[in-house]
Write a protein that holds these residues in place. Structure first.
Motif, PDB file in Angstrom:
ATOM      1  N   GLN A 187       3.923   4.967  -8.146  1.00  0.00           N
ATOM      2  CA  GLN A 187       4.633   3.724  -7.784  1.00  0.00           C
ATOM      3  C   GLN A 187       4.000   3.051  -6.572  1.00  0.00           C
ATOM      4  O   GLN A 187       4.056   1.827  -6.441  1.00  0.00           O
ATOM      5  N   ILE A 188       3.419   3.872  -5.699  1.00  0.00           N
ATOM      6  CA  ILE A 188       2.722   3.289  -4.533  1.00  0.00           C
ATOM      7  C   ILE A 188       1.553   2.440  -5.036  1.00  0.00           C
ATOM      8  O   ILE A 188       1.352   1.300  -4.613  1.00  0.00           O
ATOM      9  N   GLY A 189       0.786   2.994  -5.974  1.00  0.00           N
ATOM     10  CA  GLY A 189      -0.361   2.250  -6.520  1.00  0.00           C
ATOM     11  C   GLY A 189       0.078   1.016  -7.283  1.00  0.00           C
ATOM     12  O   GLY A 189      -0.456  -0.091  -7.086  1.00  0.00           O
ATOM     13  N   SER A 190       1.067   1.201  -8.114  1.00  0.00           N
ATOM     14  CA  SER A 190       1.542   0.080  -8.918  1.00  0.00           C
ATOM     15  C   SER A 190       2.160  -1.018  -8.029  1.00  0.00           C
ATOM     16  O   SER A 190       1.946  -2.214  -8.242  1.00  0.00           O
ATOM     17  N   GLY A 191       2.911  -0.573  -7.018  1.00  0.00           N
ATOM     18  CA  GLY A 191       3.522  -1.536  -6.093  1.00  0.00           C
ATOM     19  C   GLY A 191       2.459  -2.285  -5.296  1.00  0.00           C
ATOM     20  O   GLY A 191       2.554  -3.498  -5.091  1.00  0.00           O
ATOM     21  N   LEU A 192       1.421  -1.556  -4.859  1.00  0.00           N
ATOM     22  CA  LEU A 192       0.328  -2.220  -4.132  1.00  0.00           C
ATOM     23  C   LEU A 192      -0.309  -3.290  -5.018  1.00  0.00           C
ATOM     24  O   LEU A 192      -0.558  -4.413  -4.556  1.00  0.00           O
ATOM     25  N   ALA A 193      -0.547  -2.954  -6.283  1.00  0.00           N
ATOM     26  CA  ALA A 193      -1.154  -3.928  -7.201  1.00  0.00           C
ATOM     27  C   ALA A 193      -0.264  -5.162  -7.323  1.00  0.00           C
ATOM     28  O   ALA A 193      -0.742  -6.305  -7.283  1.00  0.00           O
ATOM     29  N   GLY A 206      -8.852   0.751   1.320  1.00  0.00           N
ATOM     30  CA  GLY A 206     -10.139   1.425   1.439  1.00  0.00           C
ATOM     31  C   GLY A 206     -10.199   2.669   0.571  1.00  0.00           C
ATOM     32  O   GLY A 206     -11.229   2.970  -0.045  1.00  0.00           O
ATOM     33  N   GLU A 207      -9.077   3.397   0.507  1.00  0.00           N
ATOM     34  CA  GLU A 207      -9.057   4.598  -0.333  1.00  0.00           C
ATOM     35  C   GLU A 207      -9.248   4.243  -1.801  1.00  0.00           C
ATOM     36  O   GLU A 207      -9.934   4.945  -2.543  1.00  0.00           O
ATOM     37  N   PHE A 208      -8.626   3.141  -2.227  1.00  0.00           N
ATOM     38  CA  PHE A 208      -8.796   2.727  -3.625  1.00  0.00           C
ATOM     39  C   PHE A 208     -10.234   2.288  -3.893  1.00  0.00           C
ATOM     40  O   PHE A 208     -10.835   2.680  -4.893  1.00  0.00           O
ATOM     41  N   VAL A 209     -10.769   1.495  -2.977  1.00  0.00           N
ATOM     42  CA  VAL A 209     -12.131   0.990  -3.193  1.00  0.00           C
ATOM     43  C   VAL A 209     -13.130   2.151  -3.255  1.00  0.00           C
ATOM     44  O   VAL A 209     -14.096   2.116  -4.031  1.00  0.00           O
TER      45      VAL A 209
END
Lengths: 351, 282
Positions: free
Chosen positions: A181-187, A265-268
């Motif tokens: 949900q953190i990833g989806s919410g960030l998107a 940065g972690e995602f990139v």
């Protein structure tokens, strides 16, 4: 009922289904007082709904009396206001908070004085603004009012460092939510900023009859405009939209901005490829994120050394040298009006 | 100005209905991987009326923006769900109390898809083709080949979905470039979505995916057999450059290009980019 009246009735119905009802449902769901499960963001959402209603009335998209009645009868908005005030997140003196006002009796009421249409807007501009307003509501409804966005924003913007780490890195056993949900919410949130900024620029461009204007950075400060000058109707509108959406992100705090840069940065880093294309793409993401945070939160929070943000983005918090950490601490301690003056851009090629 | 109406039972899907009497066309917009109805198609909503003099078919078109879960749900399932939505729209089954005044059905259907949305649309069309074919074959077990072909043609010709116009922006039908994330980084939000998506759905969109292979083979065979079925053939529009999907299509399909617009910009009209408004037509 005339066509005009019917349109405005339809508009209010749409506003209610897209913004007000989802915001009130979320506010009611989280509105129980057991500490860690509350949702600051849901409270913001309910008050935002009152602001969007105000802006809709101002440009003639919504009819004044019916809208006031609808907002006044939405108890969740007043409960949300009390919650945020009790947690000292807002105060009655804030412009953002004064869409609701305490009466002498202590009871809360809608600030109806704000709800006056701006009559001087020309008809062409009015259509432009009403179209843009409808788009902003649709973007808000589809990006920001869902569970993932709410959980993400509550986590990144309104928890302490330990709790944020637990939620974002899957450490410990948070009572609700997931790393996904953190990833989806960030998107969702990034998409929201991109689209809201772009939609705002589009209407500003149209207002200038498509004259060439260089892409400009947004103002450093995020504040409401009370001006009624007809010539500034569009810029006032986009400025007000930005002022409405901004507080829920809590980007006035340096440490919250830092979290965005570290997380991005972690995602990139997961896209890492050897070669110049990836290095250039990474730098573009960094610059885009800077602009989006400027749009959503203003720039006062990003006035520290730009090199530091780049380092957070490219290598994470653990990468900061002791010197850098000390300089951050010093910077935070000495943050004053003088230090808010614009710094020249730094060379990012030598992080 | 058209005011959005949410379509009950379909999440954030909404309609923008024409104010002209006797709207004769339904246009259904299907976003792509990690997309959303307004974010993907932004500005169609307002510009169609603003430019109805130049593109007059929009004045009599009702627009439907379909929302679906694109990151974790398999293509085949999404095609079924889209089929259900299309039926609801076509038969006007979503307006319990506010049915069309003229009580007329639509004459035409346009399915506009972006990226994964294009794949879902093509899968829906092939599913429909195969379902109609199976139904005719089951109902006529003993007829000879020629009579069967005539019965099939008649059934296929009368199907509204198979007669639809496909208008696909950067469809992912020939695969998505998940082997390199660099193209995705031009939309960081989509990149984050892609990272958090189900690997199963990502794999379905890889160039060598059996899901895409079967869809291509089935559609090409069906088109070879019944060339007059409109929805089995299309000419997709790709942005240049597009680093996210392979700019390629099925056998014999001409590709159209939109220079200067990437994978995400190709389907977004604005005051200086009217090609998308022009492309979604009968």
């Amino acid at each position: 009922m005339s066509d005009h009246e019917k349109d405005r009735t339809d508009n209010l119905e749409f506003f209610e289904s897209a913004i007000l009802d989802p915001a009130l449902k979320a506010q009611a769901f989280f509105d129980f007082d057991i500490g860690e499960t509350d949702s600051t963001v849901s409270d913001f959402g309910a008050i935002e709904a009152a602001h969007w209603a105000w802006l809709g009335v101002r440009i003639g998209y919504l009819e004044r009396m019916d809208t006031q009645e609808l907002i006044s009868s939405s108890k969740g908005i007043f409960k949300a206001w009390s919650n945020l005030q009790n947690r000292q997140i807002i105060s009655p003196e804030d412009r953002w908070a004064n869409v609701i006002q305490p009466r002498k009796s202590g009871q809360l009421a809608l600030n109806k004085e704000l709800f006056s249409p701006s009559l001087k807007i020309g008809s062409k501009t009015r259509v432009l603004l009403q179209n843009a307003f409808q788009t902003l509501l649709l973007l808000t409804a589809e990006n920001i009012l869902d569970d993932d966005s709410r959980y993400f924003l509550d986590s990144i913007g309104w928890t302490g460092n330990e709790e944020w780490r637990a939620r974002s890195e899957g450490l410990g056993l948070p009572r609700r939510g997931s790393v996904q949900q953190i990833g989806s919410g960030l998107a969702n949130v990034l998409n929201y900023w991109e689209e809201m900024d772009s939609a705002s620029r589009s209407v500003e461009h149209a207002d200038l009859n498509f004259a060439y204007i260089p892409e400009q950075k947004r103002d450093i400060s995020v504040s409401f405009s009370e001006s009624l000058a007809p010539s500034a109707a569009v810029s006032n509108f986009t400025q007000n939209a930005r002022a409405i959406l901004s507080p829920r992100f809590n980007l006035g705090k340096v440490e919250i901005v830092d979290r965005y840069f570290v997380l991005a940065g972690e995602f990139v880093a997961r896209a890492r490829e050897e070669g110049p294309a990836w290095l250039d793409a990474r730098r573009r993401v960094f610059e885009t994120l800077e602009l989006l945070i400027l749009y959503a939160g203003g720039g006062t929070n990003m006035r520290g050394p730009r090199r530091r943000l780049w380092q957070l983005f490219s290598k994470g918090i653990a990468s900061l040298s002791e010197n850098d950490k000390r300089s951050v601490e010093n910077y935070l301690e000495t943050l004053s009006e003088e230090s808010l003056e614009e710094e020249p851009p730094e060379d990012l090629s030598q992080p | 100005m058209r005011v959005p109406k949410y379509i009950p039972g379909y999440g954030k899907s909404y309609a923008l209905l024409s104010s002209a009497p006797g709207a004769d066309t339904a246009v259904i917009f299907v976003h792509g991987f990690g997309g959303k109805p307004t974010s993907t198609w932004r500005n169609f909503q307002g510009l169609v009326d603003e430019y109805s003099t130049e593109y007059p078919w929009w004045a009599t078109s009702d627009m439907f923006f379909y929302a679906y879960e694109s990151l974790h749900t398999p293509i085949r399932r999404n095609a079924e769900l889209l089929g259900d939505f299309v039926q609801t729209v076509w038969h006007d089954g979503w307006r319990a109390t506010n049915r069309r005044d003229d009580n007329q059905n639509y004459k035409d259907l346009i399915l506009a898809g972006h990226s994964e949305g294009g794949v879902v649309i093509r899968r829906l069309i092939l599913d429909r083709y195969e379902a109609v074919k199976l139904a005719v074959e089951t109902a006529n077990p003993t007829v000879d080949a020629e009579a069967m072909k005539a019965a099939l043609k008649s059934a296929l010709d009368s199907d509204f979905l198979l007669a639809s116009y496909l208008r696909l922006f950067a469809p992912a039908c020939m695969g998505t470039n998940f082997s390199s994330w660099i193209g995705f980084l031009s939309s960081f939000s989509l990149f984050v979505s892609a990272i958090t998506a189900s690997s199963l759905v990502r794999n379905e969109l890889l160039p060598e995916s059996p899901v895409l292979d079967k869809l291509k083979l089935g559609t090409e065979q069906a088109h070879a057999e019944f060339r007059e079925i409109r929805s089995l053939y299309t000419q997709p529009l790709f942005g240049v450059p597009d680093q996210v999907v392979y700019s390629e299509s099925y056998q014999g399909e001409k590709l159209l290009w939109d220079r200067g617009y990437d994978h995400f910009g190709v389907c977004k009209p604005d005051y200086t980019h009217k090609k998308p408004l022009e492309f979604v037509c009968k």
